[in-house]
Scaffold this motif. Structure first.
Motif, PDB file in Angstrom:
ATOM      1  N   GLU A 292       0.447   0.633  -5.512  1.00 50.73           N
ATOM      2  CA  GLU A 292       1.712   0.058  -4.480  1.00 50.73           C
ATOM      3  C   GLU A 292       2.908   0.323  -5.593  1.00 50.73           C
ATOM      4  O   GLU A 292       2.493   0.870  -6.754  1.00 50.73           O
ATOM      5  CB  GLU A 292       1.599  -1.802  -4.373  1.00 50.73           C
TER       6      GLU A 292
ATOM      7  N   LEU B 213      -6.278   3.224  -2.259  1.00 50.26           N
ATOM      8  CA  LEU B 213      -7.046   2.510  -1.949  1.00 50.26           C
ATOM      9  C   LEU B 213      -7.787   1.959  -3.257  1.00 50.26           C
ATOM     10  O   LEU B 213      -8.274   0.630  -2.965  1.00 50.26           O
ATOM     11  CB  LEU B 213      -7.858   2.696  -0.700  1.00 50.26           C
TER      12      LEU B 213
ATOM     13  N   GLU C  88       0.914  -1.051   0.042  1.00 45.53           N
ATOM     14  CA  GLU C  88      -0.206   0.246  -0.584  1.00 45.53           C
ATOM     15  C   GLU C  88       1.041   1.312   0.160  1.00 45.53           C
ATOM     16  O   GLU C  88       1.900   1.601   0.139  1.00 45.53           O
ATOM     17  CB  GLU C  88      -0.971  -0.173   0.888  1.00 45.53           C
TER      18      GLU C  88
END
Length: 209
Positions: free
Chosen positions: A196, A191, A150
């Motif tokens: 990433e 999100l 993340e």
């Protein structure tokens, strides 16, 4: 006005991060003390680490009783209602994003007052915002989430640079609000689209190796 908004969001972040830490304690089947320790650490450790690095002793998060009570209260609440809270863990992501932005702005603001260079400002923004999560994962015997998945600490570090840019162009209040908005937006977009950081592509082991 900017200070009032940041202070309010600071409490949102403390509560959201404390719940995050307490949920991790539930996953690890810890007792009430485990819930309180992980919740407290997740909510306040980032600011404590920042202050120690900058020579602010004792750290603000230790001397501020309201901050500590908010973290402990949220952790105890999660322990008492764990089965219900754990069903809605995704809802925590939104106040968590607000807290991330507020903590990044606060970290950058304090770092600039201490005369740090741009990389130092970005680092203090990231440590303030993500340091608690690192401590949480270490206490839970896991590789910190911010190092393997993340856009989280990266968003806070970018927010520190945004703060620095806006501070010299528009002043402190705009810099604080602009940092919060940019970090929250980047976190939520990451999100939404699963962003990433790049990873190494490891070759699959050959048969019989």
């Amino acid at each position: 006005m900017a200070d009032l908004i940041v202070d309010a969001l600071n409490y949102v972040g403390i509560i959201a991060f404390a719940v995050s830490g307490a949920l991790k304690a539930g996953e690890k089947d810890l007792d009430l003390l485990g819930f309180l320790v992980l919740g407290y650490s997740t909510a306040l450790a980032g600011g404590i680490i920042r202050d120690l690095i900058l020579g602010i002793v004792p750290p603000t998060n230790i001397t501020s009783l309201p901050y500590q009570l908010a973290a402990i209260g949220a952790s105890a609440f999660t322990f008492a209602l764990y089965d219900k809270v754990s069903k809605y863990r995704d809802v925590v992501l939104y106040p968590d994003a607000l807290g991330l932005g507020a903590f990044a702005a606060i970290g950058a603001d304090i770092a600039l007052k201490r005369g740090l260079n741009p990389l130092g400002v970005a680092a203090m923004a990231a440590i303030t915002a993500a340091g608690g999560g690192v401590v949480r994962d270490v206490l839970a015997a896991e590789i910190p989430l911010v190092l393997r998945k993340e856009i989280y600490a990266t968003a806070a570090a970018i927010g520190g640079l945004v703060y620095l840019s806006l501070y010299y162009i528009e002043g402190r209040e705009v810099a604080l609000l602009g940092t919060i908005i940019s970090v929250v937006a980047l976190r939520l977009l990451s999100l939404r689209y699963g962003w990433e950081l790049p990873r190494l592509k490891r070759r699959a082991a050959s048969p019989g190796a």
